[in-house]
Write a protein that holds these residues in place. Structure first.
Motif, mmCIF file in Angstrom:
data_model
loop_
_atom_site.group_PDB
_atom_site.id
_atom_site.type_symbol
_atom_site.label_atom_id
_atom_site.label_comp_id
_atom_site.label_asym_id
_atom_site.label_seq_id
_atom_site.Cartn_x
_atom_site.Cartn_y
_atom_site.Cartn_z
ATOM 1 N N ASP A 143 -10.767 0.046 -6.188
ATOM 2 C CA ASP A 143 -12.009 0.761 -5.869
ATOM 3 C C ASP A 143 -13.073 -0.143 -5.253
ATOM 4 O O ASP A 143 -13.939 0.333 -4.517
ATOM 5 N N ASN A 144 -13.006 -1.442 -5.576
ATOM 6 C CA ASN A 144 -14.024 -2.368 -5.062
ATOM 7 C C ASN A 144 -13.551 -3.142 -3.832
ATOM 8 O O ASN A 144 -14.141 -4.148 -3.454
ATOM 9 N N CYS A 145 -12.481 -2.660 -3.191
ATOM 10 C CA CYS A 145 -11.944 -3.337 -2.010
ATOM 11 C C CYS A 145 -12.937 -3.270 -0.849
ATOM 12 O O CYS A 145 -13.485 -2.195 -0.551
ATOM 13 N N SER A 146 -13.164 -4.392 -0.191
ATOM 14 C CA SER A 146 -14.171 -4.461 0.875
ATOM 15 C C SER A 146 -13.644 -3.970 2.218
ATOM 16 O O SER A 146 -14.384 -3.943 3.198
ATOM 17 N N TYR A 147 -12.360 -3.587 2.275
ATOM 18 C CA TYR A 147 -11.777 -3.127 3.537
ATOM 19 C C TYR A 147 -11.728 -1.601 3.636
ATOM 20 O O TYR A 147 -11.097 -1.061 4.539
ATOM 21 N N GLU A 148 -12.404 -0.921 2.755
ATOM 22 C CA GLU A 148 -12.335 0.542 2.712
ATOM 23 C C GLU A 148 -12.787 1.174 4.023
ATOM 24 O O GLU A 148 -12.138 2.097 4.527
ATOM 25 N N GLU A 149 -13.885 0.709 4.588
ATOM 26 C CA GLU A 149 -14.409 1.305 5.813
ATOM 27 C C GLU A 149 -13.453 1.100 6.988
ATOM 28 O O GLU A 149 -13.225 2.022 7.783
ATOM 29 N N GLU A 150 -12.879 -0.103 7.095
ATOM 30 C CA GLU A 150 -11.942 -0.377 8.185
ATOM 31 C C GLU A 150 -10.717 0.522 8.078
ATOM 32 O O GLU A 150 -10.225 1.050 9.084
ATOM 33 N N ILE A 151 -10.228 0.730 6.857
ATOM 34 C CA ILE A 151 -9.034 1.537 6.651
ATOM 35 C C ILE A 151 -9.305 3.009 6.955
ATOM 36 O O ILE A 151 -8.457 3.714 7.505
ATOM 37 N N LYS A 152 -10.494 3.484 6.628
ATOM 38 C CA LYS A 152 -10.856 4.865 6.944
ATOM 39 C C LYS A 152 -10.831 5.085 8.457
ATOM 40 O O LYS A 152 -10.364 6.122 8.944
ATOM 41 N N LYS A 153 -11.320 4.121 9.220
ATOM 42 C CA LYS A 153 -11.333 4.232 10.673
ATOM 43 C C LYS A 153 -9.912 4.219 11.246
ATOM 44 O O LYS A 153 -9.633 4.863 12.256
ATOM 45 N N LEU A 154 -9.022 3.488 10.584
ATOM 46 C CA LEU A 154 -7.639 3.387 11.062
ATOM 47 C C LEU A 154 -6.810 4.618 10.717
ATOM 48 O O LEU A 154 -5.728 4.830 11.262
ATOM 49 N N ASN A 155 -7.315 5.406 9.758
ATOM 50 C CA ASN A 155 -6.628 6.631 9.349
ATOM 51 C C ASN A 155 -5.198 6.355 8.863
ATOM 52 O O ASN A 155 -4.258 7.091 9.190
ATOM 53 N N TRP A 156 -5.039 5.297 8.089
ATOM 54 C CA TRP A 156 -3.731 4.952 7.533
ATOM 55 C C TRP A 156 -3.341 5.913 6.416
ATOM 56 O O TRP A 156 -4.196 6.566 5.807
ATOM 57 N N THR A 157 -2.047 5.991 6.143
ATOM 58 C CA THR A 157 -1.543 6.847 5.069
ATOM 59 C C THR A 157 -1.570 6.078 3.743
ATOM 60 O O THR A 157 -1.035 4.978 3.658
ATOM 61 N N LYS A 158 -2.170 6.700 2.752
ATOM 62 C CA LYS A 158 -2.284 6.051 1.442
ATOM 63 C C LYS A 158 -0.984 6.191 0.652
ATOM 64 O O LYS A 158 -0.254 7.175 0.791
ATOM 65 N N HIS A 159 -0.717 5.212 -0.167
ATOM 66 C CA HIS A 159 0.453 5.247 -1.044
ATOM 67 C C HIS A 159 0.374 6.450 -1.976
ATOM 68 O O HIS A 159 -0.665 6.709 -2.579
ATOM 69 N N GLN A 160 1.474 7.189 -2.084
ATOM 70 C CA GLN A 160 1.530 8.334 -2.986
ATOM 71 C C GLN A 160 1.902 7.849 -4.382
ATOM 72 O O GLN A 160 3.032 7.412 -4.615
ATOM 73 N N GLU A 161 0.959 7.923 -5.304
ATOM 74 C CA GLU A 161 1.164 7.383 -6.637
ATOM 75 C C GLU A 161 1.982 8.325 -7.510
ATOM 76 O O GLU A 161 1.823 9.549 -7.450
ATOM 77 N N ASP A 162 2.845 7.740 -8.312
ATOM 78 C CA ASP A 162 3.610 8.480 -9.310
ATOM 79 C C ASP A 162 2.655 8.891 -10.422
ATOM 80 O O ASP A 162 1.733 8.152 -10.767
ATOM 81 N N GLN A 163 2.855 10.047 -11.012
ATOM 82 C CA GLN A 163 1.953 10.531 -12.061
ATOM 83 C C GLN A 163 2.056 9.711 -13.341
ATOM 84 O O GLN A 163 1.103 9.635 -14.115
ATOM 85 N N THR A 164 3.193 9.091 -13.566
ATOM 86 C CA THR A 164 3.389 8.356 -14.815
ATOM 87 C C THR A 164 2.964 6.902 -14.715
ATOM 88 O O THR A 164 2.331 6.357 -15.599
ATOM 89 N N ARG A 165 3.332 6.248 -13.617
ATOM 90 C CA ARG A 165 2.980 4.840 -13.447
ATOM 91 C C ARG A 165 3.004 4.481 -11.969
ATOM 92 O O ARG A 165 3.598 5.169 -11.143
ATOM 93 N N LEU A 166 2.308 3.390 -11.652
ATOM 94 C CA LEU A 166 2.239 2.926 -10.276
ATOM 95 C C LEU A 166 3.551 2.235 -9.905
ATOM 96 O O LEU A 166 3.985 1.307 -10.574
ATOM 97 N N ARG A 167 4.193 2.699 -8.814
ATOM 98 C CA ARG A 167 5.467 2.132 -8.397
ATOM 99 C C ARG A 167 5.537 2.027 -6.871
ATOM 100 O O ARG A 167 5.111 2.936 -6.161
ATOM 101 N N ILE A 168 6.081 0.906 -6.416
ATOM 102 C CA ILE A 168 6.479 0.754 -5.012
ATOM 103 C C ILE A 168 7.932 0.310 -5.075
ATOM 104 O O ILE A 168 8.224 -0.853 -5.373
#
Length: 247
Positions: A143-168
């Motif tokens: 939430d405190n990442c300083s690249y949030e504005e740049e990423i919004k402009k790039l319109n990148w796809t966010k990671h789809q989080e699992d409901q139980t735990r974070l997994r990649i």
């Protein structure tokens, strides 16, 4: 600093305000290859070597200068003063038993040195991509990442989080590292690409290309691929040609 994890710094350097880039050992080794490209292209200087029981021992020639008499090990830190970037290169998988302790030590070490941001580069199994019509890249950030504005402009796809735990899936220690960053309120951005095993050097070029959009370390007015210098060690990725004697 824990005596279990030993850091040998070769010179004193002020890293306050720097961005740390770290790869997760993952499918296709895309993050590691991308870090190799950064270190080689920016002619980064070796700042430190790291020993830990979490690191499978590796020792070899300098991967960026085959004429060098210096040796390289499993984990090393490289610095580029002109770009305020430091890379923690990891060349071997982590031993799971000690992985969390090692990653906590990495974070505490760089927090002590007042690192500003962390970007973790990794990859995921190609068959896990459920949105094949979109870019193969995904991101995840605190939430405190300083690249949030740049990423919004790039319109990148966010990671789809699992409901139980974070997994990649196939992403190595990426999610464990991300959770530790969150616990320590340290800004962290994960950038990963869906890929398959094979010659993953093109994936590494793509990774650096996308990384440069949020962390502009290369001239954005020029073709970035013309600015990337593959390390000498890449010539040995697949060994020599098949011996003719076997036929």
């Amino acid at each position: 600093m824990s005596q279990m994890h030993l850091w040998k710094f070769f010179y004193e350097s002020d890293l306050s305000g720097y961005t740390l880039v770290i790869p997760s050992v993952a499918v296709g080794n895309v993050g590691q290859l991308a870090c190799d490209l950064l270190i080689s292209s920016l002619k980064m200087k070796k700042l430190a070597s790291v020993y830990s029981p979490a690191l499978i021992p590796v020792l070899g020639y300098d991967p960026y200068d085959l004429k060098s008499t210096n040796l390289s090990c499993s984990c090393e830190v490289y610095q580029c003063e002109s770009k305020n970037i430091v890379v923690l290169q990891i060349r071997a998988p982590l031993v799971y038993k000690y992985a969390r302790s090692f990653l906590e030590n990495v974070i505490s070490t760089f927090m002590t040195k007042q690192i500003k941001n962390i970007i973790l580069l990794t990859s995921s199994y190609a068959h896990e991509n459920k949105l094949i019509s979109t870019s193969p890249f995904r991101y995840l950030m605190t939430d405190n990442c300083s690249y949030e504005e740049e990423i919004k402009k790039l319109n990148w796809t966010k990671h789809q989080e699992d409901q139980t735990r974070l997994r990649i899936y196939g992403g190595g220690f990426a999610t464990m590292f991300f959770e530790i960053c969150k616990e320590n309120l340290l800004p962290c951005l994960i950038l990963y690409k869906f890929c398959s095993e094979g010659d993953n050097s093109p994936d590494a070029y793509d990774m650096v290309h996308n990384l440069n959009k949020v962390l502009p370390v290369f001239n954005q007015d020029k073709d970035i691929f013309s600015q990337l210098l593959p390390p000498a060690s890449w010539k040995l990725l697949f060994g020599g040609p098949t011996p003719k004697d076997i036929y």
